[in-house]
Design a protein around this motif. Structure first.
Motif, mmCIF file in Angstrom:
data_model
loop_
_atom_site.group_PDB
_atom_site.id
_atom_site.type_symbol
_atom_site.label_atom_id
_atom_site.label_comp_id
_atom_site.label_asym_id
_atom_site.label_seq_id
_atom_site.Cartn_x
_atom_site.Cartn_y
_atom_site.Cartn_z
ATOM 1 N N GLY A 77 12.956 -11.073 -5.253
ATOM 2 C CA GLY A 77 11.664 -11.030 -5.914
ATOM 3 C C GLY A 77 11.020 -12.397 -5.990
ATOM 4 O O GLY A 77 11.701 -13.409 -6.163
ATOM 5 N N ARG A 78 9.711 -12.437 -5.865
ATOM 6 C CA ARG A 78 8.952 -13.685 -5.956
ATOM 7 C C ARG A 78 7.617 -13.409 -6.637
ATOM 8 O O ARG A 78 7.122 -12.283 -6.651
ATOM 9 N N LEU A 79 7.019 -14.469 -7.176
ATOM 10 C CA LEU A 79 5.714 -14.374 -7.804
ATOM 11 C C LEU A 79 4.693 -15.147 -6.982
ATOM 12 O O LEU A 79 4.983 -16.234 -6.482
ATOM 13 N N ARG A 80 3.519 -14.577 -6.855
ATOM 14 C CA ARG A 80 2.415 -15.243 -6.160
ATOM 15 C C ARG A 80 1.209 -15.271 -7.089
ATOM 16 O O ARG A 80 1.036 -14.381 -7.925
ATOM 17 N N TRP A 81 0.400 -16.295 -6.910
ATOM 18 C CA TRP A 81 -0.818 -16.416 -7.697
ATOM 19 C C TRP A 81 -2.008 -16.358 -6.755
ATOM 20 O O TRP A 81 -2.102 -17.126 -5.793
ATOM 21 N N LEU A 82 -2.914 -15.387 -7.015
ATOM 22 C CA LEU A 82 -4.090 -15.215 -6.171
ATOM 23 C C LEU A 82 -5.352 -15.431 -6.979
ATOM 24 O O LEU A 82 -5.398 -15.126 -8.185
ATOM 25 N N ALA A 83 -6.364 -15.921 -6.329
ATOM 26 C CA ALA A 83 -7.663 -16.040 -6.981
ATOM 27 C C ALA A 83 -8.182 -14.647 -7.320
ATOM 28 O O ALA A 83 -7.828 -13.656 -6.679
ATOM 29 N N ALA A 84 -9.008 -14.554 -8.346
ATOM 30 C CA ALA A 84 -9.548 -13.264 -8.769
ATOM 31 C C ALA A 84 -10.238 -12.581 -7.590
ATOM 32 O O ALA A 84 -11.031 -13.194 -6.878
ATOM 33 N N GLY A 85 -9.893 -11.315 -7.368
ATOM 34 C CA GLY A 85 -10.505 -10.544 -6.291
ATOM 35 C C GLY A 85 -9.788 -10.629 -4.961
ATOM 36 O O GLY A 85 -10.091 -9.860 -4.043
ATOM 37 N N ALA A 86 -8.836 -11.562 -4.798
ATOM 38 C CA ALA A 86 -8.110 -11.686 -3.535
ATOM 39 C C ALA A 86 -7.170 -10.502 -3.352
ATOM 40 O O ALA A 86 -6.629 -9.953 -4.314
ATOM 41 N N LYS A 87 -6.941 -10.120 -2.112
ATOM 42 C CA LYS A 87 -6.111 -8.954 -1.808
ATOM 43 C C LYS A 87 -4.636 -9.352 -1.757
ATOM 44 O O LYS A 87 -4.263 -10.299 -1.070
ATOM 45 N N PRO A 88 -3.758 -8.650 -2.483
ATOM 46 C CA PRO A 88 -2.327 -8.968 -2.444
ATOM 47 C C PRO A 88 -1.709 -8.526 -1.126
ATOM 48 O O PRO A 88 -2.269 -7.689 -0.412
ATOM 49 N N PRO A 89 -0.526 -9.079 -0.770
ATOM 50 C CA PRO A 89 0.145 -8.649 0.459
ATOM 51 C C PRO A 89 0.524 -7.176 0.392
ATOM 52 O O PRO A 89 0.678 -6.614 -0.697
ATOM 53 N N GLY A 90 0.709 -6.561 1.557
ATOM 54 C CA GLY A 90 0.887 -5.119 1.660
ATOM 55 C C GLY A 90 2.156 -4.542 1.082
ATOM 56 O O GLY A 90 2.325 -4.401 -0.127
ATOM 57 N N ARG A 91 3.123 -4.213 1.963
ATOM 58 C CA ARG A 91 4.275 -3.405 1.559
ATOM 59 C C ARG A 91 5.198 -4.092 0.572
ATOM 60 O O ARG A 91 5.929 -3.422 -0.152
ATOM 61 N N ILE A 92 5.198 -5.414 0.521
ATOM 62 C CA ILE A 92 6.160 -6.095 -0.340
ATOM 63 C C ILE A 92 5.677 -6.236 -1.788
ATOM 64 O O ILE A 92 6.438 -6.659 -2.650
#
Length: 293
Positions: A77-92
């Motif tokens: 497991g890992r955590l990612r930080w995305l800007a508001a509205g950005a699309k997260p990665p798919g299957r993972i």
């Protein structure tokens, strides 16, 4: 598995980004991730983050009203930080936590789903989840020694036991034992006072040094969290030279884990029996580092 240094850096970055922010929406994309039903996960929405903490290898988002979101990353497991509205990665992607400042994404590589998410009603429920291991960075030598000798197990097993010590896993236990020049299979109650003090100092030094190193490498966010670093002395370096003596790093493989060590620095040259390989080779199993070709 992210251990104390990695989790500490995650906590620091989350604290900077999320304290005072409102959790606007939680999306759980994998049914195996959420391990609690009461309170329902939707109750976390609309609550403000009052702080971020470490509980062993878990990350705790404290919410107003006393509720706590608890994330355990386990191995992949890992955590990612995305800007508001950005699309997260798919299957993972297993879950997303949308804040006004951006989106926290929980991912897990591979096919096994071991990461977990709990929503706890109050601090009492959080305390009940604590396995009880001490934080070595806050402990003194007598407290460390008492924990170490509470049960008579190998040093490797004791250091990675969350009921004894908080946040230490497979990777940093290898590094700690190499720094202390102690065998991973030495029994805890066989240590003398000098060896216990050396282990205490090594534990604090290794965890502190790696936390500082990872903090410096992370920048705005720790995007490359891994248990394997080329700067490590022995962990994940089987067959490579020990940085202290130059002897090839050895390993003991068991289940999904392995212990890495330097025979010359830690076991007086003795090669520790690998449960699978030494049984296969039997009489041909080398007993000493000097027996290796």
């Amino acid at each position: 598995m992210p251990e104390l240094p990695d989790v500490t850096v995650y906590v620091e970055r989350l604290e900077a980004k999320l304290r005072g922010s409102t959790l606007e929406r939680v999306r759980v994309l994998n049914p195996f991730l959420l391990r609690t039903a009461v309170p329902p996960i939707g109750q976390a929405e609309g609550r403000r983050v009052t702080g971020v903490e470490r509980l062993g290898k878990r990350i705790v988002l404290a919410l107003d009203g006393g509720q706590c979101l608890v994330i355990h990353l386990m191995i992949a497991g890992r955590l990612r930080w995305l800007a508001a509205g950005a699309k997260p990665p798919g299957r993972i992607t297993l879950a997303t936590f949308e804040f006004d400042a951006g989106t926290l994404v929980l991912t897990e590589a591979g096919s096994k789903r071991r990461a977990s998410l709990h929503l706890l009603a109050d601090r009492g429920a959080l305390q009940a989840m604590d396995p009880g291991g001490i934080d070595v960075m806050k402990a003194d030598l007598p407290g460390f020694a008492a924990q170490l000798r509470a049960e008579n197990h190998t040093l490797k097993r004791s250091l990675t036991n969350p009921r004894l010590f908080s946040g230490i896993g497979n990777a940093y236990s290898d590094e700690i034992l190499h720094r202390a020049r102690l065998s991973p299979v030495m029994l805890t109650r066989a240590l003398d006072d000098a060896q216990t003090a050396a282990l205490f100092d090594a534990t604090r030094a290794v965890l502190s040094e790696w936390t500082d190193r990872l903090r410096g490498e992370a920048g705005d966010w720790p995007d490359k969290v891994t248990a394997f670093h080329p700067q490590m002395a022995v962990h994940g370096r089987h067959g490579l030279p020990c940085p202290v003596c130059g002897a090839p790093v050895q390993r003991i493989v068991y289940a999904d884990n392995e212990t890495n060590y330097c025979a010359r620095c830690q076991t007086d040259g003795k090669l520790l029996a690998d449960r699978a390989l030494s049984r296969l080779l039997k009489a041909s199993w080398p007993r000493h580092i000097d027996d290796l070709d």
